[in-house]
Every structure is written in structure tokens, then in C-alpha cells.
Design an enzyme around this catalytic site. Sequence first.
Site, short mmCIF file in Angstrom:
data_model
loop_
_atom_site.label_atom_id
_atom_site.label_comp_id
_atom_site.label_asym_id
_atom_site.label_seq_id
_atom_site.Cartn_x
_atom_site.Cartn_y
_atom_site.Cartn_z
N HIS A 122 21.03 32.76 48.88
CA HIS A 122 21.42 31.62 49.37
C HIS A 122 22.75 31.00 48.92
O HIS A 122 23.14 31.64 47.49
CB HIS A 122 20.93 30.56 49.03
CG HIS A 122 20.77 29.80 49.67
ND1 HIS A 122 21.92 28.12 49.61
CD2 HIS A 122 20.25 28.88 51.25
CE1 HIS A 122 21.88 27.40 50.64
NE2 HIS A 122 21.29 28.41 51.67
N GLU B 76 24.73 32.60 57.10
CA GLU B 76 25.23 31.56 57.24
C GLU B 76 27.09 31.03 56.81
O GLU B 76 26.82 31.30 54.93
CB GLU B 76 23.81 30.45 55.29
CG GLU B 76 22.46 30.55 56.23
CD GLU B 76 22.15 29.34 55.74
OE1 GLU B 76 22.53 29.50 54.38
OE2 GLU B 76 21.70 28.53 56.05
O1 G3P Z 1 19.25 27.18 53.90
C1 G3P Z 1 19.74 26.78 54.88
C2 G3P Z 1 20.86 25.76 54.79
O2 G3P Z 1 21.98 26.45 53.58
C3 G3P Z 1 21.66 25.20 55.40
O3 G3P Z 1 22.45 24.09 55.47
O4 G3P Z 1 22.48 21.59 55.64
O5 G3P Z 1 23.71 22.83 56.88
O6 G3P Z 1 21.17 22.87 57.02
P1 G3P Z 1 22.29 22.95 56.10
#
Ligand code: G3P
Length: 216
Positions: A89, A137
Site C-alpha cells: 500500500h 491507487e
Molecule cells: O486503501 C485505500 C485507501 O488508500 C484510499 O484512501 O481515504 O482516499 O479512500 P481514501
Amino acid sequence: MIITNFKTYATATGKAAIDLAKTHQDVADETGAYIGISVQAIDLMAVCQAVKIPVWAQHIDPISHGSNTGHVLPELVKEAGAVGTLLNHSERRLERSVIEASLKRAKEVGLKVILCAKDAEEVESFVELEPDFIAYEPPEFIGSKDISVATGKPEIIEKAAKLVGQGKLIVGAGVKDGHDVETSIQLGAHGVLLASAITRAEDPKALLRYLVNGLS
Ligand code: G3P
């Protein structure tokens, strides 16, 4: 597929983690949607005993039983009841060699892996490792209340979906509503990974229902 990463948010830690897990269970029961959660190592066993929905670890270390201090043992994550683990992550980045060793350990103990990638290049480089899922991400949108991966990088979602293949791409970062979910799925994602929208929500159950609507 909707997975909420509890991270270390106060509203998702300890007893609050169990309460929030039960909220996810309620919406999964109501809707029949795949709703999973990713919780801290110390909360894992108690949360797995409290709910039936898929529970994921946030990290494992490429170790076995023995003289390892302060690590997350894959066998114990499995024994606790987790279905799998996040790996690499953006908030827990790993060297490539550690990723490969951790994937090997996860497979040995029967844990699925969601391998996180920060950009299209990493997505492409991770395909050959054959994780169960790749989660794209873009770090710049993590925690964002305005832009999400769906609104900020739709072209990368489309590209990543082609690279990763059917049913294996999860996307996250700034996902906050049904529109983000719907757009991500339309672009080829199999599911979404989110955190702050749920852990900061006044009414997480209502938001989860809204997100599930985006899946259909
Ligand atoms: O693992 C998911 C996370 O990194 C996303 O964070 O707060 O943007 O939904 P957020």
C-alpha cells in the site's frame, strides 16, 4: 466489490473497528454485495470472530515461525480468519524483492493478495507476479475530498483494466460516492478500495448503501 481499508483511523480501531465491521456486515446482508474490510493486525482476530464478511490484513511480512520480532506472521493472519492481505500500500511501500517474497508466503499459507500499485507503470510491472488482485491507487488522491481516482485518472483506470485483465483490477483513492464507484466499474475496475469517506462519515451505513448502488 467494495473494500474499506480501516487504516488506523480512530473510528475504525479496537472496539470501533468491530462496530464498523458489523455495519459493513449489515449492508452486505441487506444487499448481497461483496463488501470486505481491511483491518489492523491487532484487531484482526476479534473482527474475524465478529463478522462473516471477508476480512483482509493490511500487510504481512515474508517470514515464517521463529525469531522474528515485530513482524506480521502470514500463518497467524490466516489462523485469525483473514481471507487475504493488502501488500505494498502507498502507506506501507515495499521493495520488489520483499513483495515477491511476501507473495510467496501468502500463497504458501492460503492468503489472497491485493497488490497495490501507485501508477500505470507499477501496475504493468506487477502483472507478471500474478497476485489475486492489483489495486491501482494514485497517492495524490488518497484522502482527497474533491478528486478521486475515477474523476482524476479515468484514462489510467481504463489502461490498467486492460493490463490486469477481467475481474482483477481494484481502484482506490478519493472514492466517496456512488458515482465514483459506477465510473470505476464502467471503466473496467472490478471493485473499489476506500478509507476516509467511510471512516469520516456521519452515517457509514447510509454511505455504504449509496456506494453499493454504484456497483449495479
Ligand atoms: O486503501 C485505500 C485507501 O488508500 C484510499 O484512501 O481515504 O482516499 O479512500 P481514501
